[in-house]
Write an enzyme that holds these catalytic residues in place. Structure first.
Site, short mmCIF file in Angstrom:
data_model
loop_
_atom_site.label_atom_id
_atom_site.label_comp_id
_atom_site.label_asym_id
_atom_site.label_seq_id
_atom_site.Cartn_x
_atom_site.Cartn_y
_atom_site.Cartn_z
N ASP A 88 43.15 44.48 43.12
CA ASP A 88 42.90 43.25 41.97
C ASP A 88 43.80 42.04 42.60
O ASP A 88 43.67 41.82 43.74
CB ASP A 88 43.58 43.93 40.82
CG ASP A 88 43.10 43.24 39.54
OD1 ASP A 88 43.30 42.28 39.38
OD2 ASP A 88 41.98 43.60 39.01
N ASP A 89 44.30 41.51 41.92
CA ASP A 89 44.86 39.94 42.19
C ASP A 89 45.90 40.19 43.00
O ASP A 89 46.52 41.47 42.97
CB ASP A 89 45.20 39.16 40.80
CG ASP A 89 45.49 37.93 40.99
OD1 ASP A 89 45.43 37.21 42.22
OD2 ASP A 89 45.34 36.85 40.09
N LYS A 165 35.20 42.09 42.17
CA LYS A 165 35.70 41.83 40.81
C LYS A 165 35.68 40.32 40.85
O LYS A 165 36.76 39.80 41.73
CB LYS A 165 36.73 42.49 40.18
CG LYS A 165 37.32 41.73 39.04
CD LYS A 165 38.84 42.83 38.52
CE LYS A 165 39.30 42.27 37.21
NZ LYS A 165 40.32 43.23 36.82
N ASP A 167 36.68 37.09 38.99
CA ASP A 167 37.49 36.56 37.95
C ASP A 167 36.98 35.07 37.63
O ASP A 167 36.54 34.38 38.47
CB ASP A 167 39.07 36.74 37.97
CG ASP A 167 39.51 37.02 36.58
OD1 ASP A 167 39.06 36.68 35.55
OD2 ASP A 167 40.96 37.75 36.76
N ARG A 224 33.17 41.84 32.19
CA ARG A 224 34.50 42.14 31.40
C ARG A 224 33.90 41.41 30.29
O ARG A 224 33.63 39.96 30.26
CB ARG A 224 35.45 41.67 32.16
CG ARG A 224 36.24 42.70 32.90
CD ARG A 224 37.06 43.66 32.34
NE ARG A 224 37.75 43.08 31.09
CZ ARG A 224 39.14 42.39 31.30
NH1 ARG A 224 39.52 42.46 32.66
NH2 ARG A 224 39.92 41.94 30.39
N ASP A 228 42.17 41.71 28.25
CA ASP A 228 42.88 42.48 29.17
C ASP A 228 43.42 43.85 28.39
O ASP A 228 44.06 43.60 27.34
CB ASP A 228 43.77 41.98 30.02
CG ASP A 228 43.37 41.11 30.92
OD1 ASP A 228 42.28 40.53 31.06
OD2 ASP A 228 44.06 40.41 31.87
C1 GLA Z 1 42.90 38.55 34.42
C2 GLA Z 1 41.93 39.66 34.61
C3 GLA Z 1 42.56 40.88 34.82
C4 GLA Z 1 43.39 40.95 36.07
C5 GLA Z 1 44.11 39.81 36.06
C6 GLA Z 1 44.81 39.37 37.49
O1 GLA Z 1 43.68 38.59 33.32
O2 GLA Z 1 40.98 39.66 33.17
O3 GLA Z 1 41.99 42.19 34.78
O4 GLA Z 1 42.46 40.90 37.22
O5 GLA Z 1 43.45 38.48 35.84
O6 GLA Z 1 45.54 38.36 37.45
#
Ligand code: GLA
Length: 423
Positions: A88-89, A165, A167, A224, A228
């Site tokens: 992820d991030d 993914k 975002d 999504r 979150d």
């Molecule tokens: C957003 C996404 C999360 C995650 C964060 C990472 O909030 O919805 O799922 O990827 O960013 O910073």
């Protein structure tokens, strides 16, 4: 100065005309994600922990993803379908390299993403990565602005990435309108099959008319829709209620190659009881949601493992028809009934208790729930009992624990006579 409404109309006209310039490529025409993707993702459990000095085990580093790949391949997960290891991030260096290419943080990913992808592939798994349609990611790492989309897609393909993914922090509605279809096209143009997960709906209000679910289904494999998930029962309820309250809008959008994504499974962390963990697994399976865990597979307890590895729940989630299930009704007694139609005229039923007193004895019959006349065989997903015969007219009682579920897989004994045709 243009008034806001006028400005908005101008922006939408402009966006519409610009959108015509973007060839709409069917990202999901490539045969990927015919059933909801399954795997593991770092975010909910490990967030943006970049402190590898003090927290080597848990920081976002290549070691974390290698550890999880080991666990997925050695502890029986891969065979059950959990195949994506998703970064992820916070994996990036704070700056692009001198050619403008994204690069991983050199201290935390010293071997580079390509080597990590090899490691994951050698274990029969697939690698996912995270980028952001905007100036910066949500945590402030380099974003993918419109001019960088092709380059980043090519970079991911050259590293052997299998899933993106994408975002949407730090961009405006127009950039997103252009960027999400463009990335779909750019991923396809690399020739490497990559699952494309779009966070677009979250940033534009989650529902039609702002969100065009038909377009999303054409360009993304999953998206999504909403907030979150966090490590709490409140958060699970908040999300599942939104999904079922809005089922008329989002349920028809799902199908093979295109899935609503209510976010990660948090089973095995700190916020859910055993009952609540079963509830998340049950409802995510009814919703045909991606089964993407975010937990610590190195220290998962047996109860959580048994829920996440429940074969009947997984096979309901992965049903090849790919029809997302629905909430049938909520009783005044705070019992709710959910249903998903499955291949071979079978069904999944979930009885959920929103009570907080004691196990509730719920009396009903299949006929009352809308099933056609006939004989059925019922299998209790979490009890694992032998299938039991049940006639549609027979009264039965299920005992549902507070914040827990009873989940059934059932199929008509004679296919032609007895299946439900509610949808
Ligand atoms: C957003 C996404 C999360 C995650 C964060 C990472 O909030 O919805 O799922 O990827 O960013 O910073």
């Amino acid at each position: 100065m243009a008034r806001p409404a006028l400005l908005q109309r101008r922006v939408s006209l402009l966006s519409l005309s610009l959108l015509c310039l973007v060839p709409l490529v069917q990202s999901n025409g490539n045969g990927l994600a015919q059933t909801p993707p399954m795997g593991w993702m770092a975010w909910e459990r490990f967030r943006c922990d970049t402190d590898c000095k003090d927290d080597l085990e848990n920081c976002i580093s290549e070691k974390l993803f290698m550890d999880m790949a080991d666990r997925l391949s050695e502890d029986g997960w891969r065979e059950l379908g959990y195949e994506y290891v998703i970064i992820d991030d916070c994996w990036m260096s704070r700056i692009r390299d001198k050619n403008g290419t994204l690069q991983p943080d050199p201290d935390r990913f010293p071997s580079g993403i390509k080597r990590l992808a090899d490691y994951v592939h050698n274990r029969g798994l697939k690698l996912g990565i995270y980028a952001d349609m905007g100036r910066w990611t949500c945590m402030g790492f380099p974003g993918t602005t419109l001019d960088k989309i092709e380059l980043d897609a090519q970079t991911f393909a050259s590293w052997g990435v299998d899933y993106l993914k994408f975002d949407g922090c730090n961009s405006n509605a127009l950039e997103q309108l252009l960027g999400y279809p463009l990335m779909s096209k750019a991923l396809n143009a690399t020739g490497r099959p990559m699952v494309y997960s779009c966070s677009w709906p979250v940033y534009i209000g989650s529902l039609p008319p702002e969100v065009n679910y038909t377009l999303l289904g054409d360009i993304c494999h999953l998206w999504r829709n909403y907030y979150d998930i966090q490590d709490s029962w409140d958060s699970v309820q908040f999300i599942m209620d939104w999904f079922f309250n809005n089922q008329d809008y989002i349920q028809p959008a799902a199908g093979p190659g295109k899935w609503n994504d209510p976010d990660m499974l948090i089973i095995g962390n700190f916020g859910l009881s055993l009952e609540q963990s079963r509830t998340q697994m049950a409802l995510w399976s009814i919703m045909a949601s991606p089964l993407i865990m975010s937990n610590d597979l190195r220290s998962l307890d047996n109860a959580a493992r048994a829920i996440l590895q429940n074969k009947a729940a997984i096979s309901i989630n992965q049903d090849p028809l790919g029809i997302q299930g629905r909430r049938l009704f909520k009783e005044k007694t705070k019992i709710e009934v959910y249903w998903r139609p499955l291949v071979d005229a079978a069904s999944a039923l979930v009885f959920l208790s929103r009570r907080s007193d004691m196990p509730y004895h719920y009396h009903t019959s299949l006929e009352k729930l809308g099933f056609g006349k006939g004989n059925y065989e019922v299998y209790d997903v979490f009890e694992g009992s032998k299938p039991k015969p049940l006639n549609s007219t027979e009264q039965f009682t299920v005992s549902i624990n507070p914040s827990g579920v009873v989940m059934w897989y059932l199929k008509p004994v004679k296919t032609e006579s007895g299946h439900r045709t509610l949808l």
